[in-house]
Design an enzyme around this catalytic site. Structure first.
Site, PDB file in Angstrom:
ATOM      1  N   GLU A 105      -3.139   7.810  -1.236  1.00 22.89           N
ATOM      2  CA  GLU A 105      -3.607   6.419  -1.346  1.00 22.89           C
ATOM      3  C   GLU A 105      -5.125   6.359  -1.514  1.00 22.89           C
ATOM      4  OE1 GLU A 105      -1.492   3.456   0.837  1.00 22.89           O
ATOM      5  OE2 GLU A 105      -3.335   2.778   1.780  1.00 22.89           O
TER       6      GLU A 105
ATOM      7  N   ASP B 292      -2.381  -9.312   5.238  1.00 25.91           N
ATOM      8  CA  ASP B 292      -2.664  -9.756   6.611  1.00 25.91           C
ATOM      9  C   ASP B 292      -3.244 -11.162   6.576  1.00 25.91           C
ATOM     10  OD1 ASP B 292      -1.802  -7.762   8.363  1.00 25.91           O
ATOM     11  OD2 ASP B 292      -3.469  -6.483   7.762  1.00 25.91           O
TER      12      ASP B 292
HETATM   13  P1  FAD Z   1       6.254  -9.757   5.068  1.00 28.44           P
HETATM   14  O1  FAD Z   1       7.334  -8.907   4.531  1.00 28.44           O
HETATM   15  O2  FAD Z   1       6.150 -11.146   4.594  1.00 28.44           O
HETATM   16  O3  FAD Z   1       6.386  -9.745   6.669  1.00 28.44           O
HETATM   17  C1  FAD Z   1       5.352 -10.304   7.484  1.00 28.44           C
HETATM   18  C2  FAD Z   1       5.965 -10.901   8.749  1.00 28.44           C
HETATM   19  O4  FAD Z   1       6.738 -12.060   8.402  1.00 28.44           O
HETATM   20  C3  FAD Z   1       6.928  -9.961   9.470  1.00 28.44           C
HETATM   21  O5  FAD Z   1       6.785 -10.211  10.841  1.00 28.44           O
HETATM   22  C4  FAD Z   1       8.290 -10.404   8.985  1.00 28.44           C
HETATM   23  O6  FAD Z   1       9.326 -10.098   9.910  1.00 28.44           O
HETATM   24  C5  FAD Z   1       8.083 -11.913   8.842  1.00 28.44           C
HETATM   25  N1  FAD Z   1       8.944 -12.525   7.825  1.00 28.44           N
HETATM   26  C6  FAD Z   1       9.324 -11.989   6.642  1.00 28.44           C
HETATM   27  N2  FAD Z   1      10.104 -12.855   5.987  1.00 28.44           N
HETATM   28  C7  FAD Z   1      10.205 -13.967   6.759  1.00 28.44           C
HETATM   29  C8  FAD Z   1      10.883 -15.207   6.624  1.00 28.44           C
HETATM   30  N3  FAD Z   1      11.638 -15.475   5.566  1.00 28.44           N
HETATM   31  N4  FAD Z   1      10.759 -16.115   7.626  1.00 28.44           N
HETATM   32  C9  FAD Z   1       9.995 -15.862   8.705  1.00 28.44           C
HETATM   33  N5  FAD Z   1       9.351 -14.688   8.898  1.00 28.44           N
HETATM   34  C10 FAD Z   1       9.452 -13.771   7.936  1.00 28.44           C
HETATM   35  N6  FAD Z   1      -2.555  -5.254   3.307  1.00 28.44           N
HETATM   36  C11 FAD Z   1      -3.477  -5.564   2.355  1.00 28.44           C
HETATM   37  O7  FAD Z   1      -4.174  -6.561   2.492  1.00 28.44           O
HETATM   38  N7  FAD Z   1      -3.639  -4.785   1.235  1.00 28.44           N
HETATM   39  C12 FAD Z   1      -2.881  -3.691   1.006  1.00 28.44           C
HETATM   40  O8  FAD Z   1      -3.057  -3.008  -0.011  1.00 28.44           O
HETATM   41  C13 FAD Z   1      -1.903  -3.322   1.995  1.00 28.44           C
HETATM   42  N8  FAD Z   1      -1.095  -2.243   1.819  1.00 28.44           N
HETATM   43  C14 FAD Z   1      -0.111  -1.973   2.751  1.00 28.44           C
HETATM   44  C15 FAD Z   1       0.750  -0.890   2.534  1.00 28.44           C
HETATM   45  C16 FAD Z   1       1.748  -0.578   3.467  1.00 28.44           C
HETATM   46  C17 FAD Z   1       2.675   0.577   3.203  1.00 28.44           C
HETATM   47  C18 FAD Z   1       1.883  -1.351   4.647  1.00 28.44           C
HETATM   48  C19 FAD Z   1       2.915  -0.995   5.670  1.00 28.44           C
HETATM   49  C20 FAD Z   1       1.034  -2.425   4.868  1.00 28.44           C
HETATM   50  C21 FAD Z   1       0.043  -2.759   3.931  1.00 28.44           C
HETATM   51  N9  FAD Z   1      -0.814  -3.851   4.109  1.00 28.44           N
HETATM   52  C22 FAD Z   1      -1.759  -4.163   3.154  1.00 28.44           C
HETATM   53  C23 FAD Z   1      -0.726  -4.678   5.328  1.00 28.44           C
HETATM   54  C24 FAD Z   1       0.253  -5.860   5.136  1.00 28.44           C
HETATM   55  O9  FAD Z   1      -0.254  -6.752   4.179  1.00 28.44           O
HETATM   56  C25 FAD Z   1       0.408  -6.520   6.499  1.00 28.44           C
HETATM   57  O10 FAD Z   1       1.085  -5.683   7.383  1.00 28.44           O
HETATM   58  C26 FAD Z   1       0.989  -7.932   6.505  1.00 28.44           C
HETATM   59  O11 FAD Z   1       0.765  -8.472   7.816  1.00 28.44           O
HETATM   60  C27 FAD Z   1       2.477  -8.022   6.227  1.00 28.44           C
HETATM   61  O12 FAD Z   1       2.760  -7.787   4.914  1.00 28.44           O
HETATM   62  P2  FAD Z   1       4.293  -7.660   4.432  1.00 28.44           P
HETATM   63  O13 FAD Z   1       4.256  -7.545   2.972  1.00 28.44           O
HETATM   64  O14 FAD Z   1       4.992  -6.623   5.206  1.00 28.44           O
HETATM   65  O15 FAD Z   1       4.816  -9.124   4.845  1.00 28.44           O
END
Ligand code: FAD
Length: 288
Positions: free
Chosen positions: A17, A108
């Site tokens: 990465e 986030d």
């Molecule tokens: P989601 O899948 O939307 O989940 C977020 C929260 O919402 C979870 O608690 C989930 O259970 C809940 N949720 C999901 N769907 C629903 C629904 N329908 N109703 C209610 N609640 C729901 N951040 C960056 O800014 N840039 C990056 O490049 C980046 N890369 C990452 C790469 C990896 C491999 C990982 C693990 C994280 C990365 N992150 C990055 C961090 C990520 O953006 C955060 O962890 C963020 O808080 C959640 O993103 P997500 O896509 O998992 O969100």
């Protein structure tokens, strides 16, 4: 090449990465990092995206630099703070520039961010649905072996993960973890829930003690006693801590592979020397 094809065709994958620079003037430094990292021939390389969309301008430049090194790029994309118009234009740009792999993320929640009534995106599944509708992208998503910090419990988090996968994900990449047992339990939960896409294990080599405190705080992941002891003993000695962190990550990967986890993502954090030392420790193992 699409990541789902790489995962299908290769017995073992190890990806790296990079994060983009904060300003254009530093782009050359990032390209230098990439040119070093590609020498270790990762299976693909991912490029992170600023939670507030700040990195969008660099995505194509960096993806091109990775491709120039003969490696497939995976561009991260976050949506929470974006508008539909902005996401459409980023996706148009990706299509135009031949970027075919996207890690679709919510991002986030920035400090002081207030959800407006007109908020278009709330969760990553909405972005996944839109990217899927375009038809041609390979799409990955994030998952959390120790539960996403905002989730009330694991059952709820896995249920949301299943919904997100069903919107069209081709693979998942996990949040970092330091105890492989946690990951094996998570894989079992995914299987029970019918989540059948490949889950790439995210490994963070901890090379200084400050970094671990911040990482653990942000990600909600736990530290096993063995790792705490390493920090207690070597945390104040940067060289020793770096060496111990590289060996710990390498051992974690060896244990994962011995237990049938063949897809590993290393959070290499723009550190080619760290990536290189881990790959050196795995040379016969990943080519076995
Ligand atoms: P989601 O899948 O939307 O989940 C977020 C929260 O919402 C979870 O608690 C989930 O259970 C809940 N949720 C999901 N769907 C629903 C629904 N329908 N109703 C209610 N609640 C729901 N951040 C960056 O800014 N840039 C990056 O490049 C980046 N890369 C990452 C790469 C990896 C491999 C990982 C693990 C994280 C990365 N992150 C990055 C961090 C990520 O953006 C955060 O962890 C963020 O808080 C959640 O993103 P997500 O896509 O998992 O969100």
């Amino acid at each position: 090449m699409k990541i789902n094809e790489i995962l299908k065709n290769k017995k073992v994958t190890v990806s790296f990465e990079v994060f983009p620079p904060k300003e254009w003037a530093k782009l050359a430094d990032t390209k230098k990092v990439i040119s070093e990292m590609v020498k270790d021939k990762p299976s693909f390389m991912s490029v992170t995206y600023g939670a507030s969309g700040t990195a969008s301008g660099y995505a194509t430049e960096i993806a091109n630099a990775i491709r120039k090194g003969g490696i497939s790029p995976l561009s991260h994309l976050t949506c929470l703070t974006s508008t539909k118009e902005k996401i459409d234009s980023v996706l148009d740009g990706f299509e135009k520039n031949g970027i075919e792999n996207i890690l679709a993320l919510r991002g986030d929640i920035p400090k002081d961010f207030v959800m407006s009534e007109n908020q278009y995106y709330h969760n990553a599944y909405e972005l996944v649905t839109e990217i899927k509708a375009r038809g041609n992208f390979c799409i990955g998503g994030a998952c959390y072996p120790e539960t996403h910090p905002e989730s009330h419990n694991r059952v709820e988090d896995i249920a949301h993960l299943k919904e997100k996968v069903d919107c069209g994900l081709d693979f998942l990449t996990s949040q970092m973890f330091f105890d492989n047992g946690v990951f094996y339990d998570f894989l079992e939960m995914c299987a029970i829930k019918g989540i059948n896409v490949p889950v790439i294990a995210g490994i963070m080599p901890i090379t200084n003690a400050k970094m671990i405190r911040r990482s653990v705080e942000l990600s909600n992941c736990s530290l096993p006693k063995k790792f705490e002891k390493i920090m207690e003993r070597f945390g104040e000695n940067p060289d020793a801590m770096k060496q111990a962190g590289i060996i710990y990550a390498t051992e974690q990967i060896i244990d994962l592979m011995a237990n049938g986890v063949n897809n590993i993502h290393i959070y290499t954090m723009n550190k080619p020397d760290v990536a290189h030392n881990i790959m050196k420790g795995l040379s016969a193992i990943i080519n076995e």
